[in-house]
Write a protein that holds these residues in place. Sequence first.
Motif, short mmCIF file in Angstrom:
data_model
loop_
_atom_site.label_atom_id
_atom_site.label_comp_id
_atom_site.label_asym_id
_atom_site.label_seq_id
_atom_site.Cartn_x
_atom_site.Cartn_y
_atom_site.Cartn_z
N GLY A 12 -8.02 36.51 0.67
CA GLY A 12 -7.35 37.80 0.84
C GLY A 12 -8.26 38.98 0.60
N GLU A 13 -7.85 39.89 -0.28
CA GLU A 13 -8.64 41.09 -0.55
C GLU A 13 -9.83 40.83 -1.46
OE1 GLU A 13 -6.95 43.95 -3.46
OE2 GLU A 13 -5.20 42.61 -3.45
N PHE A 14 -9.97 39.59 -1.92
CA PHE A 14 -11.08 39.24 -2.81
C PHE A 14 -12.17 38.54 -2.01
CE2 PHE A 14 -7.48 39.80 -5.53
CZ PHE A 14 -7.99 40.37 -6.68
N HIS A 15 -13.43 38.91 -2.30
CA HIS A 15 -14.58 38.39 -1.58
C HIS A 15 -15.23 37.28 -2.40
CE1 HIS A 15 -13.99 41.78 1.09
NE2 HIS A 15 -13.97 42.57 0.02
N GLY A 16 -15.46 36.13 -1.77
CA GLY A 16 -15.95 34.96 -2.49
C GLY A 16 -17.38 35.10 -2.97
N TYR A 17 -17.61 34.77 -4.25
CA TYR A 17 -18.94 34.78 -4.83
C TYR A 17 -19.49 33.38 -5.08
CZ TYR A 17 -20.35 39.62 -5.55
OH TYR A 17 -20.80 40.90 -5.36
N ASN A 18 -18.66 32.47 -5.57
CA ASN A 18 -19.14 31.10 -5.74
C ASN A 18 -17.97 30.13 -5.82
OD1 ASN A 18 -21.13 29.19 -5.75
ND2 ASN A 18 -22.13 29.90 -7.62
N VAL A 19 -18.27 28.87 -5.54
CA VAL A 19 -17.28 27.80 -5.59
C VAL A 19 -17.84 26.66 -6.43
CG1 VAL A 19 -16.10 28.30 -3.43
CG2 VAL A 19 -18.17 26.89 -3.40
N LYS A 20 -16.95 25.88 -7.04
CA LYS A 20 -17.39 24.75 -7.84
C LYS A 20 -16.30 23.67 -7.85
CE LYS A 20 -20.75 24.98 -9.66
NZ LYS A 20 -21.12 25.38 -11.03
N PHE A 21 -16.70 22.45 -7.46
CA PHE A 21 -15.78 21.32 -7.52
C PHE A 21 -15.63 20.84 -8.95
CE2 PHE A 21 -16.94 20.97 -3.01
CZ PHE A 21 -15.72 20.66 -2.43
N SER A 22 -14.45 20.32 -9.26
CA SER A 22 -14.19 19.76 -10.59
C SER A 22 -15.00 18.48 -10.79
CB SER A 22 -12.70 19.45 -10.74
OG SER A 22 -12.47 18.66 -11.90
N PRO A 23 -15.56 18.27 -11.99
CA PRO A 23 -16.22 16.99 -12.29
C PRO A 23 -15.23 15.89 -12.67
CG PRO A 23 -16.41 18.45 -14.17
CD PRO A 23 -15.72 19.24 -13.09
N THR A 72 -17.92 27.85 -13.59
CA THR A 72 -18.34 26.49 -13.92
C THR A 72 -17.20 25.80 -14.66
OG1 THR A 72 -20.09 25.18 -14.98
CG2 THR A 72 -19.39 27.16 -16.13
N TRP A 73 -17.10 24.48 -14.46
CA TRP A 73 -16.09 23.70 -15.17
C TRP A 73 -16.66 23.18 -16.48
CZ3 TRP A 73 -11.12 22.68 -13.29
CH2 TRP A 73 -10.87 23.04 -11.96
N SER A 74 -15.78 23.07 -17.47
CA SER A 74 -16.14 22.37 -18.69
C SER A 74 -16.44 20.91 -18.36
CB SER A 74 -15.01 22.45 -19.71
OG SER A 74 -15.19 21.53 -20.76
N GLU A 75 -17.41 20.33 -19.05
CA GLU A 75 -17.70 18.91 -18.90
C GLU A 75 -16.95 18.08 -19.95
OE1 GLU A 75 -19.58 17.42 -16.62
OE2 GLU A 75 -20.32 19.24 -15.60
N LEU A 76 -16.16 18.76 -20.79
CA LEU A 76 -15.45 18.08 -21.88
C LEU A 76 -13.93 18.10 -21.71
CD1 LEU A 76 -17.50 19.50 -24.89
CD2 LEU A 76 -17.75 17.25 -23.84
N ASN A 77 -13.42 19.14 -21.11
CA ASN A 77 -11.97 19.33 -20.98
C ASN A 77 -11.67 19.73 -19.55
OD1 ASN A 77 -9.32 20.36 -20.99
ND2 ASN A 77 -9.47 21.05 -23.10
N GLU A 78 -10.94 18.92 -18.83
CA GLU A 78 -10.71 19.16 -17.40
C GLU A 78 -9.85 20.39 -17.12
OE1 GLU A 78 -7.46 16.51 -15.50
OE2 GLU A 78 -8.45 15.23 -16.98
N GLN A 79 -9.24 20.99 -18.14
CA GLN A 79 -8.43 22.19 -17.92
C GLN A 79 -9.23 23.49 -18.09
OE1 GLN A 79 -4.27 20.22 -19.70
NE2 GLN A 79 -4.88 22.27 -20.29
N LEU A 80 -10.44 23.40 -18.62
CA LEU A 80 -11.19 24.60 -18.96
C LEU A 80 -12.20 24.97 -17.87
CD1 LEU A 80 -11.99 24.17 -22.77
CD2 LEU A 80 -10.07 25.38 -21.71
N PRO A 124 -23.03 20.31 -25.57
CA PRO A 124 -21.93 21.13 -25.07
C PRO A 124 -22.24 22.62 -25.19
CG PRO A 124 -21.39 20.32 -27.24
CD PRO A 124 -22.71 19.70 -26.88
N VAL A 125 -23.22 23.07 -24.42
CA VAL A 125 -23.63 24.47 -24.45
C VAL A 125 -23.62 25.02 -23.02
CG1 VAL A 125 -25.00 24.30 -26.54
CG2 VAL A 125 -26.08 23.85 -24.33
N ILE A 126 -23.66 26.35 -22.92
CA ILE A 126 -23.57 27.03 -21.64
C ILE A 126 -24.79 27.90 -21.45
CG2 ILE A 126 -22.25 28.74 -20.34
CD1 ILE A 126 -19.74 27.56 -21.53
N LEU A 127 -25.22 27.99 -20.20
CA LEU A 127 -26.38 28.75 -19.79
C LEU A 127 -25.91 29.94 -18.97
CD1 LEU A 127 -29.56 28.56 -19.70
CD2 LEU A 127 -29.26 27.20 -17.61
N SER A 128 -26.41 31.14 -19.27
CA SER A 128 -26.02 32.31 -18.50
C SER A 128 -27.26 33.12 -18.13
CB SER A 128 -25.04 33.20 -19.29
OG SER A 128 -25.62 33.65 -20.50
N ALA A 129 -27.22 33.73 -16.94
CA ALA A 129 -28.33 34.54 -16.45
C ALA A 129 -27.81 35.89 -16.00
CB ALA A 129 -29.03 33.83 -15.28
#
Length: 315
Positions: A12-23, A72-80, A124-129
Amino acid sequence: MRNTITSSFSTGEFHGYNVKFSPFRKNLLACAASQNYGIAGSGRLFVLDIQNGREFKVVTTRDYSDGLFDVTWSELNEQLLVTSCGDGSIQIWDYVSAADPVTHYRIHEKEVYSVEWNPKNAMPVILSASWDHTVKVWNPFVCKEIAAYLEHTDQVYEATWCPMVPHLFASVSGDRTLRLWDVRCNTRSNGWYAHDSEVLCCDWSKFDRDVLATGTTNGKIVEWDVRKMAHPLFMLSGHEYAIRQLKFSPHQPGTLASVSYDFTTRFWNWNIPQALQIHKEHKEFVYGLDFNPMKPGQACDCGWDSLLYIYDEVM
């Protein structure tokens, strides 16, 4: 074999920046999107179910006050899920049980263009740039910064973990460098490697721990062996403008895909100098890309024309 479009979806009115499949679930997909091409306005997180490989069903959406640039999806909890934002903040969402972020906090001074959960559960850590020239590693459970990496001298467009070595990651920047880092020694990069133009994206091979590729503003894909970086393994040419994202296939060695400001999505085999397939369905910049880790041959892209396309490999 070739990849054919099997489904599309409009944000819709939102422009796509990235996509990620669930693990965790092979039919589940997330998309980070922004109003007004991310310049102003709010952001929206889409969680989508791809039914029968052909029909998108909206599972839920979540809105945020600023544009969302990565997910990004959590690798520990499928809801996060974790999103990154134009105001320098990170959001953690429970898409099943909460309308607002579970938590959000600002750890960068400018736009966060890349965020990635470490693929190994032992870390269980996250990387940001960020466009503030920094890369950071942080603990999402206690909202604590673990380390900051400061050697880039321009905007950092992407940082990504090595899928086979949990303490190693790479980052790329407008300063025309690819840098390799080891979180066990967080003061300096293990090496930096110059390009002849800005580097917007990078990804590691899913089959060889020593191989990664970079995508540049001059439309070239460069593949490197990190053990001998004096010269690239090869270079793939064909995109007319900057490469915004590239990904190696998690199922087929030698296969990768790329998306570009030239409105195309391309599939490659690194042993062949030209693209195997060129898709021209998008009418604006193609910005995001991912392979499905649980369904061989399936990929998804998203673009500033507010469209997502699913590609499935057919004989």
